[in-house]
Design a protein around this motif. Structure first.
Motif, PDB file in Angstrom:
ATOM      1  N   VAL A 269      68.578  81.802  48.095  1.00 53.28           N
ATOM      2  CA  VAL A 269      69.676  82.597  48.401  1.00 53.28           C
ATOM      3  C   VAL A 269      70.132  83.380  47.112  1.00 53.28           C
ATOM      4  O   VAL A 269      70.280  84.765  47.001  1.00 53.28           O
ATOM      5  CB  VAL A 269      70.855  81.902  48.542  1.00 53.28           C
TER       6      VAL A 269
ATOM      7  N   ALA B  85      67.219  86.137  46.656  1.00 51.31           N
ATOM      8  CA  ALA B  85      67.693  87.014  47.570  1.00 51.31           C
ATOM      9  C   ALA B  85      68.515  88.035  47.617  1.00 51.31           C
ATOM     10  O   ALA B  85      68.664  89.153  47.783  1.00 51.31           O
ATOM     11  CB  ALA B  85      67.686  86.343  49.166  1.00 51.31           C
ATOM     12  N   ARG B  86      69.659  87.474  47.027  1.00 48.33           N
ATOM     13  CA  ARG B  86      70.829  88.309  46.745  1.00 48.33           C
ATOM     14  C   ARG B  86      70.570  89.414  45.579  1.00 48.33           C
ATOM     15  O   ARG B  86      71.141  90.357  45.265  1.00 48.33           O
ATOM     16  CB  ARG B  86      71.959  87.693  46.412  1.00 48.33           C
TER      17      ARG B  86
ATOM     18  N   ARG C 179      64.091  87.694  51.542  1.00 49.84           N
ATOM     19  CA  ARG C 179      64.980  87.871  52.874  1.00 49.84           C
ATOM     20  C   ARG C 179      66.105  86.909  52.764  1.00 49.84           C
ATOM     21  O   ARG C 179      65.961  85.526  52.742  1.00 49.84           O
ATOM     22  CB  ARG C 179      64.135  87.603  54.213  1.00 49.84           C
ATOM     23  N   LEU C 180      67.371  87.437  52.583  1.00 47.45           N
ATOM     24  CA  LEU C 180      68.670  86.429  52.846  1.00 47.45           C
ATOM     25  C   LEU C 180      68.761  85.597  54.096  1.00 47.45           C
ATOM     26  O   LEU C 180      68.823  84.476  53.877  1.00 47.45           O
ATOM     27  CB  LEU C 180      69.611  87.454  52.536  1.00 47.45           C
ATOM     28  N   TRP C 181      68.374  86.112  55.331  1.00 49.32           N
ATOM     29  CA  TRP C 181      68.800  85.299  56.332  1.00 49.32           C
ATOM     30  C   TRP C 181      67.736  84.128  56.669  1.00 49.32           C
ATOM     31  O   TRP C 181      67.930  83.124  56.945  1.00 49.32           O
ATOM     32  CB  TRP C 181      68.494  86.161  57.613  1.00 49.32           C
ATOM     33  N   VAL C 182      66.730  84.211  55.865  1.00 50.45           N
ATOM     34  CA  VAL C 182      65.426  83.171  56.034  1.00 50.45           C
ATOM     35  C   VAL C 182      66.021  82.069  54.922  1.00 50.45           C
ATOM     36  O   VAL C 182      66.202  80.828  55.452  1.00 50.45           O
ATOM     37  CB  VAL C 182      64.213  83.620  55.593  1.00 50.45           C
ATOM     38  N   THR C 183      66.333  82.507  53.754  1.00 51.63           N
ATOM     39  CA  THR C 183      66.923  81.335  52.952  1.00 51.63           C
ATOM     40  C   THR C 183      68.277  80.718  53.149  1.00 51.63           C
ATOM     41  O   THR C 183      68.348  79.504  53.120  1.00 51.63           O
ATOM     42  CB  THR C 183      67.208  82.188  51.504  1.00 51.63           C
ATOM     43  N   VAL C 184      69.198  81.642  54.178  1.00 60.96           N
ATOM     44  CA  VAL C 184      70.447  81.099  54.595  1.00 60.96           C
ATOM     45  C   VAL C 184      70.260  79.845  55.759  1.00 60.96           C
ATOM     46  O   VAL C 184      70.586  78.874  55.670  1.00 60.96           O
ATOM     47  CB  VAL C 184      71.409  82.026  54.758  1.00 60.96           C
ATOM     48  N   GLY C 185      69.087  80.272  56.565  1.00 58.01           N
ATOM     49  CA  GLY C 185      68.906  79.584  57.568  1.00 58.01           C
ATOM     50  C   GLY C 185      68.144  78.106  57.110  1.00 58.01           C
ATOM     51  O   GLY C 185      68.212  77.235  57.356  1.00 58.01           O
TER      52      GLY C 185
END
Length: 63
Positions: free
Chosen positions: A27, A30-31, A36-42
């Motif tokens: 995250v 990615a920031r 990709r942010l959505w992949v790391t958050v997931g």
């Protein structure tokens, strides 16, 4: 079956903690625009669920 649980349960705690730690670093990167942010958050969310679920199970059993 109980032998498999005894062998795999400690690995799930380690894997969940590692997923949280590495996902948090993902995250962070990615920031900054790398990945990709959505992949790391997931991934981080799944790690939290896995770690918390296993830890809660161990706590409920008294381990």
């Amino acid at each position: 079956m109980p032998a498999f649980v005894l062998v795999s349960l400690p690995w799930t705690v380690i894997a969940g903690g590692l997923a949280v730690a590495l996902g948090s670093m993902g995250v962070h990167h990615a920031r900054r625009g790398i990945g990709r942010l959505w992949v790391t958050v997931g991934g981080t969310a799944l790690g939290v669920v896995g770690f918390a679920g296993t830890a809660a199970l161990l706590w409920a059993v008294g381990g």
